[in-house]
Every structure is written in C-alpha cells, then in structure tokens.
Design a protein around this motif. Structure first.
Motif, PDB file in Angstrom:
ATOM      1  N   UNK A 381       0.841  -1.197   0.000  1.00  0.00           N
ATOM      2  CA  UNK A 381       0.000   0.000   0.000  1.00  0.00           C
ATOM      3  C   UNK A 381       0.876   1.247   0.000  1.00  0.00           C
ATOM      4  N   UNK A 382       0.624   2.125  -0.950  1.00  0.00           N
ATOM      5  CA  UNK A 382       1.332   3.395  -0.987  1.00  0.00           C
ATOM      6  C   UNK A 382       0.801   4.311   0.102  1.00  0.00           C
ATOM      7  N   UNK A 383       1.634   5.251   0.541  1.00  0.00           N
ATOM      8  CA  UNK A 383       1.273   6.157   1.629  1.00  0.00           C
ATOM      9  C   UNK A 383       1.454   7.595   1.169  1.00  0.00           C
ATOM     10  N   UNK A 384       0.391   8.382   1.330  1.00  0.00           N
ATOM     11  CA  UNK A 384       0.455   9.832   1.092  1.00  0.00           C
ATOM     12  C   UNK A 384       0.385  10.514   2.448  1.00  0.00           C
ATOM     13  N   UNK A 385       1.454  11.215   2.818  1.00  0.00           N
ATOM     14  CA  UNK A 385       1.507  11.901   4.109  1.00  0.00           C
ATOM     15  C   UNK A 385       1.160  13.367   3.911  1.00  0.00           C
ATOM     16  N   UNK A 386      -0.024  13.755   4.379  1.00  0.00           N
ATOM     17  CA  UNK A 386      -0.476  15.143   4.283  1.00  0.00           C
ATOM     18  C   UNK A 386       0.125  15.958   5.427  1.00  0.00           C
ATOM     19  N   UNK A 387       0.600  17.144   5.106  1.00  0.00           N
ATOM     20  CA  UNK A 387       1.212  17.996   6.121  1.00  0.00           C
ATOM     21  C   UNK A 387       0.240  19.024   6.696  1.00  0.00           C
ATOM     22  N   UNK A 388      -0.929  19.175   6.089  1.00  0.00           N
ATOM     23  CA  UNK A 388      -1.882  20.134   6.625  1.00  0.00           C
ATOM     24  C   UNK A 388      -1.298  21.532   6.661  1.00  0.00           C
ATOM     25  N   UNK A 389      -1.523  22.238   7.759  1.00  0.00           N
ATOM     26  CA  UNK A 389      -1.009  23.609   7.876  1.00  0.00           C
ATOM     27  C   UNK A 389       0.505  23.658   8.016  1.00  0.00           C
ATOM     28  N   UNK A 390       1.128  22.515   8.334  1.00  0.00           N
ATOM     29  CA  UNK A 390       2.580  22.502   8.493  1.00  0.00           C
ATOM     30  C   UNK A 390       3.302  22.464   7.142  1.00  0.00           C
ATOM     31  N   UNK A 391       2.574  22.293   6.055  1.00  0.00           N
ATOM     32  CA  UNK A 391       3.204  22.274   4.745  1.00  0.00           C
ATOM     33  C   UNK A 391       3.813  23.601   4.349  1.00  0.00           C
ATOM     34  N   UNK A 392       3.340  24.686   4.971  1.00  0.00           N
ATOM     35  CA  UNK A 392       3.902  26.000   4.687  1.00  0.00           C
ATOM     36  C   UNK A 392       5.160  26.278   5.493  1.00  0.00           C
TER      37      UNK A 392
END
Length: 569
Positions: A381-392
């Motif tokens: 299974x591939x994993x997409x890690x979302x950073x949410x507000x920390x992506x900025x």
C-alpha cells in the motif's frame, strides 16, 4: 546492384502518399551536431515546429529523429541586402526555393531496421540528399511501443506528440521506477498534476509502492485545480485499495474532508541529531551548533532534545538522560563542553519545534509513525503523508521527510541484505516523492543525506526517488547525473535549463525545444523510461482520465486473475 553503390544513387520513386509527407533533403551535418535539411519549396515553414518527429530514409536504414531548430537561408547573401519586392508575386515565386529557402535542423536519435523489433541507438548518419519525411503514427508507435515480449500492462500512456493527435506515447513503468526520476518546471507549469498522473500509473499498474511527502495536500484526497476540484490518488480507480492517507494535522484533514487512515505522531525522544542536521540551511545552524547536537545526544541520551527545549531545563523523574544533575545543561556549560552562547542559540533556533503539534514528549509503540507507514508499504500500500497547515513551514517538511526516510531506508537495507538475492523475500520497490527537493539535495549537503545516498544507490536496495522541483540548478550535480527519467516542463532560467539537461546527449539542441514549451500541459520526456526524448501534450487529468484508468486497470485485473489461475493449476 551493389548496396554501397546504391546508396549514392538517387532515391527510388516513392508512393504518392509518402511523397506528400516529404519535407526535404539532407544537405549536411554530422553525428554530433545533427543534420541540416533543405526544405522543399512547397513546404510552408510556418507549419513546422520544433519537437516534431521525422524519418530520414537512407540507403540501407531509416533514421528516426526530432526537429530541434528551424531557420531561413539563402543561396545568395546579396538577397538579404537587396530583397525583392514583396508585392511582386512573380519575383517572390521565382526566388522562393532557389535563391531563398527554409532549413530545419534534425537530431537523429534512433535507427529503424527491417526485421529488428527494437530501435537501436544511432551511430551513423545518412548520406547527402537522403529524403526526410514526417513520421507516421505507425513509425512513432514502433519506436515508443516496440514489438517485444514485454507485457502491455507495463506501459502507461503519458500523452501524445505535438501535432500528432491520437498518437499515444507510453512510458515504460518498470524502467521509470528502476532509477530515480525527476519532474522539473517553473511554478505554474502543472508539475503537481503531472506527478499525480505518473503516480496513478505506477500505483494502478502495481509497479511499485510510493511514499509521498505531500507538502500542500494535493495528492491523497480531492484537491483544488484551476478548473475545479480533481480527484486524489485514493479516489482513483485501481488506486483506492492501494493507497493509505496519513496526516500530521488531523484538524486540517477533517476540515478539507480528507478521509485519512492514520495520524502521525513523533516523540521528542525518537529524534536524533541526524534528523535535525538537515535543517541547517532552513534555520541557520552553524557547524559548531551542529556538532553540539551530537555532543548533547551522547551526554544526555535519548531525551537530549526534550531536555534542550524544556523551559526550566528539567527532565521528568526517571526519564532516560537524567544523570542525577538538577540541571544537566548547566553542568555541561560548567564543564566547558558547550558554551552558553551556543546553547542559547540552539534553544532559540530549535524552539520552533514547539509549534509542531505532531511532536509529543513520548509516543506509544503502537502509534510509532515509522512502524505504521512501513507496515503499509511492505503490504503493497502506498502512503500519502499530508502535512496540513505545516506544509507552509519548510522546517517541518524537511524534519519529517528526513526522519521517516532515514528509518524506512535503513529497514529496506536490512531486508534486502537478509533476502540474499531471493526476489520472493525482497520488499516491494519503493518510490519516495519529495517536493522542493533542492532543500534536501543541495551541493555540499546531498552527499551527507539519506536522499543523496538513495540517488547514488540507484536500485540496489529497491528504493528510488521521484524529486519535484522548480530549481534544478540548486540540486547537486552528482545527484542529477544519477536521475534515470526526466520530465521537464517549461523552465525559463538559463541555469535551470542547463542543469535539467546536464549529461544528456544532444542537450544543447534540446534547449531550444525546452525553451519553447507552452506553460501548461506540455513536457519534454527523456531518459531511462523512453527510447528517445519526446515532447508531449500530457493527458488531461479529468473525468476522461478517470474512465480510461478504470478500463486499463480492469483489463489488468483480468490478466492478473488469469495468471494466478494458471499458476495454481
């Protein structure tokens, strides 16, 4: 007739349909510089474009190439000083094609020979006056989808050549993931859409698993595009059962409606100096301060970071690293193991970690981020890690990507060495996707990071990179030299164009092609996964793409079930 003599004779008459496609004759050139082709007078030069495919028919073989330049030429330099009256059609028609003419530059790429299903690299050039024709759909298909024993489901259509609508250009997925790849392009050229489409092909065709560090929450679930909402990887047919969405920011994921599967937490006691060292360029750590990190880890144990960030410098009673001192940091200063100014600078610069809600004093073993993500990857299974507000926050992105990649790579190395060459025991091939890749792969830093190590290892441990960036000139040259497949969108900075094409045969000619791409939905593909450079109009990422992917994966599912049944029999 002797073939050597035949090569010097005028070409045999061609069928009328083929003659209609003739562009001109070869009048000069070399293997390194390419071919000069004088256009026939009937050819409208305005209708040609760089990046178009042509076939040069030599005496004994066909050369498949690309137009890399177009120019106007004249037989008499005096015509440039005293041009004819443009309003006199008789004079203009009399001069055209004789006194003045169009010329194209063709870079031969491959040789097509009768009886050979696979095109070969070009090692020679055709003779003078060899005719040049527009490539047909059949010839393009023969180059990019050779008739070999390779399975059809190992190819994924990426787009169509310019000026050849309906001709599908496939990418060899096995070769695409075999070595690290790159998607380069300036801001606004659609790098994210193109990367998402490439990942959809890799995941839906079960070529590899991916770990995507999703800086701006654009890969896993529904994302906003210029023309409305588009589906994320988990919503695509053939992908939804093979994708897990993880998040660092549960509040952001819930607000966006993202259906995440797990929340990632990292304990202060799990972070090592190697995880923080890569932040030096982001938060301005000096060499002295980086060295102090390692000293603190040796002296204070696993709790070194928490001790450093505690407002009063105290650890909880019984925590690892408590050496019996009321203030372990003050003791280190008193023993001259660290200066108070260095200590203060570290506390000030690393104090930003307090803002990261995904960091906690301790994380239970069952919630270990590395273990959870690794379990998904090892189970296909591939994993997409979302950073949410920390992506900025670039510090958060670099810290988490480095933290997880180091540990997952170490586990892959252990498992590959334990397998001892037995493919059945090897972990699935892993592609790690990082955006703003120059932050991890800068010159002088890349050789010391896990990302530089992965790029240099090629496929040794079944881990490769897919780097996405708008400034390839800021990436270490050695890393660029190890990239197998490059997908280049428009780049307008000369340094970036030079870096993107570094080490590519005929790269100087391809600069003209790259510089003339449109801002949207055009890309230059070259390298390991395609037999030759190709300019494509990429597939639109829309409802039509979703339906085609469903048909492709439906056929693949039938084939896989048939193979499984045959194996069981």
């Amino acid at each position: 007739m002797d073939q050597e003599l035949e090569a010097f004779l005028p070409p045999r008459p061609r069928p009328p349909a083929e003659e209609a496609r003739r562009l001109g004759l070869v009048v000069g050139g070399s293997l390194s510089e390419g071919l000069a082709v004088k256009l026939d007078p009937r050819i409208a030069i305005e209708g040609l474009a760089v990046g178009r495919y042509v076939v040069v028919r030599g005496g004994r073989r066909c050369f498949f190439g690309m137009i890399t330049d177009i120019r106007l030429a004249s037989a008499d330099p005096g015509l440039a000083r005293m041009p004819p009256d443009p309003d006199d059609p008789f004079i203009r028609e009399m001069v055209a094609g004789i006194g003045v003419f169009g010329e194209i530059h063709v870079q031969p790429m491959l040789v097509l020979e009768e009886g050979s299903p696979v095109p070969r690299p070009v090692k020679s050039i055709p003779a003078h006056f060899a005719p040049v024709y527009e490539a047909t759909e059949e010839e393009v298909d023969r180059v990019f989808r050779p008739r070999t024993r390779e399975r059809e489901d190992r190819y994924f259509v990426i787009g169509e050549p310019l000026d050849m609508p309906g001709v599908r250009i496939p990418l060899n997925l096995d070769r695409f993931v075999e070595r690290s790849g790159a998607v380069f392009g300036k801001s606004g050229t659609g790098k994210t859409f193109l990367t998402r489409m490439l990942l959809a092909g890799v995941i839906a065709h079960n070529t590899a698993v991916a770990l995507v560090f999703d800086m701006h929450n654009e890969y896993g679930w529904t994302a906003r595009g210029e023309e409305g909402a588009v589906k994320g990887l988990k919503e695509l047919p053939g992908c939804f059962a093979r994708v897990t969405i993880a998040t660092l920011d549960e509040e952001s994921s819930r607000r966006r409606g993202s259906r995440y599967d797990l929340a990632v937490r990292i304990g202060y006691d799990q972070i090592e100096p190697e995880d923080v060292e890569l932040l030096r360029g982001v938060i301005g750590l000096s060499e002295t301060q980086v060295g102090a990190l390692y000293m603190l880890r040796r002296r204070l144990g696993r709790g070194w970071l928490r001790t450093l960030l505690e407002a009063d410098g105290q650890l909880e009673k019984g925590a690892e690293g408590d050496k019996g001192s009321a203030d372990p940091l003050a003791e280190l200063v008193e023993r001259d193991l660290i200066t108070s100014s260095t200590l203060g600078a570290l506390q000030r610069k690393l104090g930003l970690l307090h803002r990261f809600g995904f960091l906690a004093p301790q994380v239970p073993g069952a919630e270990d981020a590395v273990g959870q993500i690794l379990s998904c990857l090892l189970n296909g299974r591939s994993v997409v890690l979302e950073f949410g507000r920390y992506g900025n926050d670039m510090a958060a992105y670099v810290l988490v990507a480095n933290y997880l990649t180091r540990r997952i790579h170490e586990e892959y190395v252990r498992r590959m060495e334990r397998a001892l060459g037995d493919p059945a025991q090897e972990p699935p091939h892993l592609v790690i996707v990082i955006e703003e890749a120059h932050k991890f792969l800068q010159p002088g830093i890349a050789e010391h990071t896990v990302f530089g190590t992965i790029a240099r290892e090629l496929r040794k441990y079944n881990v490769t990179l897919l780097i996405v960036d708008q400034r390839p000139s800021q990436i270490d040259g050695e890393v660029l030299s190890q990239i197998g497949t490059r997908v280049l969108c428009l780049l307008d900075h000369e340094d970036d164009v030079r870096a993107a094409l570094a080490g590519v045969p005929g790269g100087s000619r391809l600069r003209e092609v790259l510089a003339r791409l449109e801002t949207k939905q055009q890309a230059l593909l070259l390298g390991h996964a395609v037999p030759m450079p190709v300019v494509v109009r990429t597939r639109p990422y829309d409802e039509g793409f979703y339906r085609e992917l469903e048909r492709e994966t439906g056929r693949q599912g039938l084939v896989e079930r048939y193979r499984k049944a045959m194996d069981e029999d």
